[in-house]
Write a protein that holds these residues in place. Structure first.
Motif, PDB file in Angstrom:
ATOM      1  N   THR A 196       0.818  -1.217   0.000  1.00 10.03           N
ATOM      2  CA  THR A 196       0.000   0.000   0.000  1.00 10.03           C
ATOM      3  C   THR A 196       0.848   1.261   0.000  1.00 10.03           C
ATOM      4  N   SER A 197       1.931   1.270   0.811  1.00 15.71           N
ATOM      5  CA  SER A 197       2.687   2.525   0.911  1.00 15.71           C
ATOM      6  C   SER A 197       3.366   2.849  -0.416  1.00 15.71           C
ATOM      7  N   GLN A 198       3.738   1.815  -1.175  1.00 12.82           N
ATOM      8  CA  GLN A 198       4.313   2.102  -2.504  1.00 12.82           C
ATOM      9  C   GLN A 198       3.254   2.677  -3.441  1.00 12.82           C
ATOM     10  N   PHE A 199       2.015   2.172  -3.295  1.00 14.55           N
ATOM     11  CA  PHE A 199       0.943   2.739  -4.124  1.00 14.55           C
ATOM     12  C   PHE A 199       0.680   4.190  -3.725  1.00 14.55           C
ATOM     13  N   VAL A 200       0.724   4.468  -2.419  1.00 12.89           N
ATOM     14  CA  VAL A 200       0.544   5.854  -1.965  1.00 12.89           C
ATOM     15  C   VAL A 200       1.633   6.743  -2.561  1.00 12.89           C
ATOM     16  N   ASP A 201       2.871   6.234  -2.599  1.00  9.10           N
ATOM     17  CA  ASP A 201       3.952   7.006  -3.229  1.00  9.10           C
ATOM     18  C   ASP A 201       3.634   7.297  -4.694  1.00  9.10           C
ATOM     19  N   LEU A 202       3.122   6.274  -5.387  1.00 10.63           N
ATOM     20  CA  LEU A 202       2.757   6.467  -6.797  1.00 10.63           C
ATOM     21  C   LEU A 202       1.682   7.546  -6.931  1.00 10.63           C
ATOM     22  N   VAL A 203       0.678   7.482  -6.052  1.00 15.39           N
ATOM     23  CA  VAL A 203      -0.393   8.497  -6.079  1.00 15.39           C
ATOM     24  C   VAL A 203       0.212   9.883  -5.912  1.00 15.39           C
ATOM     25  N   ILE A 204       1.094  10.006  -4.903  1.00 19.28           N
ATOM     26  CA  ILE A 204       1.620  11.327  -4.562  1.00 19.28           C
ATOM     27  C   ILE A 204       2.594  11.839  -5.628  1.00 19.28           C
ATOM     28  N   ASN A 205       3.462  10.942  -6.104  1.00 22.19           N
ATOM     29  CA  ASN A 205       4.556  11.417  -6.975  1.00 22.19           C
ATOM     30  C   ASN A 205       4.183  11.464  -8.449  1.00 22.19           C
ATOM     31  N   GLU A 206       3.212  10.624  -8.846  1.00 20.84           N
ATOM     32  CA  GLU A 206       2.911  10.585 -10.279  1.00 20.84           C
ATOM     33  C   GLU A 206       1.463  10.980 -10.592  1.00 20.84           C
ATOM     34  N   MET A 207       0.516  10.370  -9.862  1.00 25.34           N
ATOM     35  CA  MET A 207      -0.886  10.576 -10.233  1.00 25.34           C
ATOM     36  C   MET A 207      -1.363  11.981  -9.898  1.00 25.34           C
ATOM     37  N   LEU A 208      -1.126  12.432  -8.659  1.00 21.73           N
ATOM     38  CA  LEU A 208      -1.607  13.768  -8.293  1.00 21.73           C
ATOM     39  C   LEU A 208      -1.030  14.846  -9.206  1.00 21.73           C
ATOM     40  N   PRO A 209       0.274  14.805  -9.519  1.00 24.01           N
ATOM     41  CA  PRO A 209       0.782  15.816 -10.469  1.00 24.01           C
ATOM     42  C   PRO A 209       0.129  15.700 -11.847  1.00 24.01           C
ATOM     43  N   ALA A 210      -0.141  14.480 -12.294  1.00 19.82           N
ATOM     44  CA  ALA A 210      -0.784  14.316 -13.605  1.00 19.82           C
ATOM     45  C   ALA A 210      -2.197  14.911 -13.588  1.00 19.82           C
ATOM     46  N   GLY A 211      -2.922  14.668 -12.489  1.00 22.45           N
ATOM     47  CA  GLY A 211      -4.260  15.253 -12.361  1.00 22.45           C
ATOM     48  C   GLY A 211      -4.193  16.776 -12.283  1.00 22.45           C
ATOM     49  N   ALA A 212      -3.180  17.289 -11.591  1.00 27.58           N
ATOM     50  CA  ALA A 212      -3.034  18.746 -11.473  1.00 27.58           C
ATOM     51  C   ALA A 212      -2.744  19.366 -12.841  1.00 27.58           C
ATOM     52  N   GLU A 213      -2.005  18.652 -13.653  1.00 29.64           N
ATOM     53  CA  GLU A 213      -1.710  19.113 -15.011  1.00 29.64           C
ATOM     54  C   GLU A 213      -3.026  19.155 -15.830  1.00 29.64           C
ATOM     55  N   TRP A 214      -3.852  18.107 -15.654  1.00 29.72           N
ATOM     56  CA  TRP A 214      -5.159  18.049 -16.342  1.00 29.72           C
ATOM     57  C   TRP A 214      -6.014  19.253 -15.909  1.00 29.72           C
ATOM     58  N   MET A 215      -5.993  19.520 -14.599  1.00 28.38           N
ATOM     59  CA  MET A 215      -6.767  20.641 -14.039  1.00 28.38           C
ATOM     60  C   MET A 215      -6.343  21.964 -14.673  1.00 28.38           C
ATOM     61  N   ARG A 216      -5.005  22.151 -14.820  1.00 27.80           N
ATOM     62  CA  ARG A 216      -4.509  23.387 -15.451  1.00 27.80           C
ATOM     63  C   ARG A 216      -4.943  23.448 -16.910  1.00 27.80           C
ATOM     64  N   GLN A 217      -4.806  22.305 -17.583  1.00 27.87           N
ATOM     65  CA  GLN A 217      -5.122  22.269 -19.020  1.00 27.87           C
ATOM     66  C   GLN A 217      -6.560  22.707 -19.279  1.00 27.87           C
ATOM     67  N   TYR A 218      -7.487  22.209 -18.440  1.00 27.49           N
ATOM     68  CA  TYR A 218      -8.904  22.508 -18.686  1.00 27.49           C
ATOM     69  C   TYR A 218      -9.408  23.650 -17.804  1.00 27.49           C
ATOM     70  N   GLN A 219      -8.542  24.216 -17.000  1.00 34.12           N
ATOM     71  CA  GLN A 219      -8.887  25.353 -16.135  1.00 34.12           C
ATOM     72  C   GLN A 219     -10.191  25.101 -15.376  1.00 34.12           C
ATOM     73  N   THR A 220     -10.249  23.939 -14.764  1.00 33.43           N
ATOM     74  CA  THR A 220     -11.456  23.579 -14.029  1.00 33.43           C
ATOM     75  C   THR A 220     -11.105  23.271 -12.578  1.00 33.43           C
ATOM     76  N   GLN A 221     -12.080  23.423 -11.705  1.00 34.41           N
ATOM     77  CA  GLN A 221     -11.908  23.012 -10.312  1.00 34.41           C
ATOM     78  C   GLN A 221     -11.840  21.490 -10.257  1.00 34.41           C
ATOM     79  N   LEU A 222     -10.926  20.954  -9.475  1.00 33.43           N
ATOM     80  CA  LEU A 222     -10.828  19.501  -9.321  1.00 33.43           C
ATOM     81  C   LEU A 222     -10.709  19.183  -7.828  1.00 33.43           C
ATOM     82  N   PHE A 223     -11.529  18.231  -7.373  1.00 34.35           N
ATOM     83  CA  PHE A 223     -11.385  17.742  -6.005  1.00 34.35           C
ATOM     84  C   PHE A 223     -10.432  16.558  -5.995  1.00 34.35           C
ATOM     85  N   CYS A 224      -9.745  16.366  -4.865  1.00 36.87           N
ATOM     86  CA  CYS A 224      -9.029  15.112  -4.625  1.00 36.87           C
ATOM     87  C   CYS A 224      -9.716  14.432  -3.436  1.00 36.87           C
ATOM     88  N   ASP A 225      -9.980  13.143  -3.586  1.00 39.11           N
ATOM     89  CA  ASP A 225     -10.700  12.373  -2.577  1.00 39.11           C
ATOM     90  C   ASP A 225      -9.854  11.138  -2.244  1.00 39.11           C
TER      91      ASP A 225
END
Lengths: 421, 421
Positions: A196-225
Motif C-alpha cells: 500500500t505505501s508504494q501505491f501511496v507514493d505512486l499516487v503522490i509522486n505521479e498521479m496527483l501531479p498528472a491530475g493537477a496538469e489536467w486541471m490546469r489544461q482545462y482550467q477547471t476546479q478539481l477535487f481530490c478524494d
C-alpha cells in the motif's frame, strides 16, 4: 414591464430555500422559505426575480410562460457524491451476495471493485462515455441537475486520466453539470497488494501531479478524494495524499468512517476539506468537529441500504453539533446503483430521522456547498442558475413520504426544459 | 405461415417462468425458464407461442412486430396486496412521525387510519375514482399489469360498497386489471371504540351480506380479508368473519402477524385462504403450516421499510418449509405509499434474502396465484394473457440490484402497448 426569457408561475409551493450565502447548519436545517402561488422570472439562464405570481406577472413579460398548475416547485437536486463514470455492471456479484456468498468468496470469484477496475481500464474513452450517458439521463429525469463525478476505477495514471476525460466529455454532452473529483486512492489495485505505501507514493509522486496538469489544461476546479478506511488507506496515508493535493491546488474530499471510525472526518475538518462523506461510524468527538469547520457532512443512505445494513449516518448528532449536512446517492456499481436523489431523501427520512424539509435542503442547497457551488446553484434565489424542478404533486412533503417512483414532472436546466415525465 | 396479431422478438432474455399450473414452491422458487433470443406470438390478447426468435419468425407472420432489441422480457408484475382506493394523503403525519411524534400523539392530532377513513367516507364515487387513477397509471408505468384492490377505508356499509364500486370503475377505466377484496374488518372505527365485538357482529350480519350481494350483482370474484392483529381483530373474531365470508362465497385472505404473531397465518392455512399477507412475526409452527396448505405467503417488504423498521418477512424459513412466496407493495397512504413492484423486489433481495430470480417469480407467477389468477397471468406460457414487460436492460438480474428508478421500458396488456417510458 420588463422583458425576460421565462416566467414560471402558479407554483402551489415555491421552495426558495433561503441561503444567505451559506449552507443551512445544525438544527436550522429545513428552512424552505415557501412562497404560496409563487413565480420565478428567468433571463439568460439566471433567476432574476422570485415572488408571488401576481407580483411577477405585473412586472415581467416573458417569451415563454410555464404554468406550474399549483404543483410544488423546488431547486434541482445536486448529487455531491457519485462514482460516475464506470464501465459494466456487477449484477452477478449482487446475486451471489444475496444468495449468501461472503465478500471473500466474491473477491475470489473475480468480483468486487477490481472487477469494475478491470472493465473500466479496458474500455475506450468512447465506450466509457456511451456506457454512462444513460445513467446521467436517468439522474436528470429524477431531478438531478448537477452532480459530482469521481475517478477511482482506473487506479493507474492513464486510466485515471481517461476517467477525467470521460467526466469532461459527459459534462459537455448532456444537461447535468458535473464537478470532477480525482480519486486514484479509491482502493489498492491488485498489482500493489501488500504494498500500500508504494501505491501511496505512486499516487503522490505521479498521479496527483498528472491530475493537477489536467486541471490546469482545462482550467477547471478539481477535487481530490481518498477512501480512508480500515484495510484501504489509513489516516496518515490519507493525510499525506491530501496535503500534497492541497499543495497542487486541488480542493479536498474524504470517504470517512463508512465501516470503521478511523478519524477521517476529523482529518477532513482539520484540512479544511469541502466535504467528508459516508460518516456512518464517526466517533462522537469527530462529529463535534463538524460544528467548528466549514466541511460539509455528506450522508449516503443508499449505501447501507444497498448493502442491506441497518446503520446509517447519525444525522441528528451531526445537526446537534451544528454541522452542515448534505445528501448524495453514492451511485456506483458495487454497493448502490441508484440514480435517484428522491430515493436518498426517502431513506434519509426513515433511517436518518430527517423531516422532508430537512432532507430537501440537504439534497439541494447543502449539496451544492458540498461541491463548492453554493454560490451558483441549490436554491431559487435571485442571481442563481435557473435549475428548477416542477413536481408531480402540490406538496413538498410527498418527497420522502412516497418512495420508489419519480415525483419529478419537469426539469429545467438554466431556464430550459430538459426533461419531462 | 400462421397469421397472428403480434410477434415480439429478439428478447435477449425471455423469462418464461414455467408454472406447470402451480406456483413455484419452497426452494424450487426462482426458475425463470430463460430463452435466449426469445420471441412471443400473440393473438386476440393471448400468448399462442413462445420460443426462439428464429423458430417463431419461421412460423408466424404478424400484423405488428416489436423488436425487443436484445432487452430482457418478463411477464407483467402482479401486485396482490394494495389498499387502493383511498382518498387524500397523510404526508403531514409522516412528517410528524419522522420528527419523533409517537403513534398516540399522531392519533390524538387526528392522524392514523381514521384520517383516511374520514376522507374516503366524505369523497364521492367520482372523486374517489379521480384520486386513484394517477396511482394506477404510475403502477402501470412501473410494470404492474394486474393488482388486487381492497376496501377498508369505509368501515360502514355504504362507504365500503362505494369503495367496491370505485374498484370496479377503476378496473374498467384503465389497463391494470383489478381483483377486488372486501375488507370491512380493516380497523375498528372510532364510533365502535371499545365495542369491537359489536363491530364484528355488524361486519358479519350486515356488511358481508351486502358485499355478497354486490358480488352476485357484478358476477365477479370477491375476496374477504381481515386485519388479524393485536388490538384490532383477534384470531377468534377473524375466524368468525372468515367462516361467514366463506359461506357467502367469498375467497379468503388474512392480514397476519404484521406486528404480533397471533396465529393468523395458521388460521389462513386451516381455512384454505388464498393468501396470508405480511408474516413478519409469524411463529415457526405457523411457518411450517405454509408447506402443507395451498395458501400463498405474501411478503410486503415496503411496509417495514416504510415504517423505518428492520425486521422483514422470514422468506428463507418460508421457503425451507416448502411454502409458496409472493411479493406485493401494500400500497397505502399510511405505512407504504409505493406503486412500484420493482421496489418490492429490491427490498426483498436485500432484507428477505431472495435472489433476483426468486423475487421475480414471487412478483409474477406466485403473485398471480395469490389473487387466484395463476391460470391466466403471471408467466409467458401459451394460453396465458399477453401481459408483458420489455425492460430497459438485457439482464433480469439488474432488477433488485438497481433500485429507486424504473427499469421497465414498455408495458403490454393483452398484447397492446399501454405504457412506454
Amino acid at each position: 414591464m420588463r422583458q425576460v426569457d421565462l416566467l414560471l408561475h402558479s407554483a402551489g409551493q415555491l421552495c426558495v430555500i433561503p441561503s444567505r450565502g451559506q449552507p443551512q447548519r445544525g438544527n436550522a436545517l429545513g428552512d424552505l422559505g415557501i412562497i404560496a402561488d409563487g413565480a420565478v422570472a428567468v433571463h439568460d439562464g439566471t433567476i432574476v426575480a422570485v415572488g408571488s405570481t401576481t407580483s411577477l406577472q405585473q412586472t415581467y413579460r416573458a417569451h415563454l410562460e410555464i404554468d406550474a398548475e399549483g404543483q410544488c416547485v423546488t431547486p434541482g437536486f445536486v448529487d455531491p457524491h457519485t462514482h460516475l463514470p464506470w464501465f459494466g455492471d456487477r449484477a452477478n456479484e449482487f446475486e451471489q451476495r444475496v444468495a449468501g456468498a461472503s465478500y471473500m468468496e466474491i473477491m475470489a470469484a473475480g468480483g468486487g471493485i477490481m472487477s469494475t477496475v478491470g472493465n473500466t481500464r479496458n474500455a475506450s474513452l468512447d465506450q466509457l462515455v456511451a456506457d454512462n450517458l444513460p445513467r446521467l439521463e436517468r439522474m436528470l429525469r429524477y431531478g438531478t441537475t448537477s452532480a459530482e463525478a469521481k475517478t477511482g476505477y482506473g487506479l493507474e495514471t492513464a486510466a485515471e486520466l481517461k476517467q477525467l476525460d470521460a467526466i469532461l466529455a459527459l459534462h459537455q454532452q448532456q444537461p447535468v453539470e458535473l464537478a470532477p473529483t480525482f480519486l486514484p486512492a479509491h482502493a489498492v489495485p491488485s498489482e500493489y497488494k501488500g504494498r500500500t505505501s508504494q501505491f501511496v507514493d505512486l499516487v503522490i509522486n505521479e498521479m496527483l501531479p498528472a491530475g493537477a496538469e489536467w486541471m490546469r489544461q482545462y482550467q477547471t476546479q478539481l477535487f481530490c478524494d481518498v477512501f480512508c478506511e480500515e484495510g484501504v488507506f489509513d489516516v496518515d496515508q490519507t493525510r499525506r495524499i491530501l496535503e500534497k493535493a492541497a499543495a497542487l491546488g486541488y480542493r479536498l474530499k474524504v470517504h470517512a468512517d463508512e465501516f470503521v471510525g478511523l478519524g477521517g472526518t476529523k482529518l477532513a475538518v482539520e484540512l479544511g476539506a469541502t466535504s467528508a462523506d459516508h460518516l456512518v461510524k464517526t466517533p462522537e468527538a469527530d462529529i463535534a468537529s463538524l460544528g467548528q469547520g466549514k466541511t460539509i457532512a455528506v450522508g449516503l443512505p443508499g449505501t447501507p441500504f444497498g448493502l442491506g445494513h441497518s446503520e446509517y449516518t447519525p444525522a441528528k448528532a451531526i445537526l446537534d453539533a451544528g454541522g452542515a449536512l448534505a445528501l448524495a446517492t453514492d451511485l456506483n456499481p458495487g454497493t448502490c446503483w441508484c440514480e435517484s436523489m428522491q430515493m436518498a431523501i426517502a431513506l434519509a427520512c426513515r433511517y436518518m430521522g430527517l423531516t422532508q424539509a430537512q432532507a430537501l435542503v440537504a439534497a439541494t442547497l447543502n449539496a451544492a456547498h458540498a461541491i463548492n457551488r453554493g454560490a451558483e446553484i441549490g436554491s431559487l434565489e435571485t442571481g442563481k442558475q435557473a435549475d428548477i424542478l416542477i413536481l408531480d404533486t402540490p406538496d413538498y412533503r410527498q418527497l420522502g413520504y412516497r418512495f420508489g417512483t419519480n415525483l419529478v414532472k419537469r426539469v429545467l436546466k438554466k431556464g430550459t426544459i430538459v426533461s419531462e415525465s
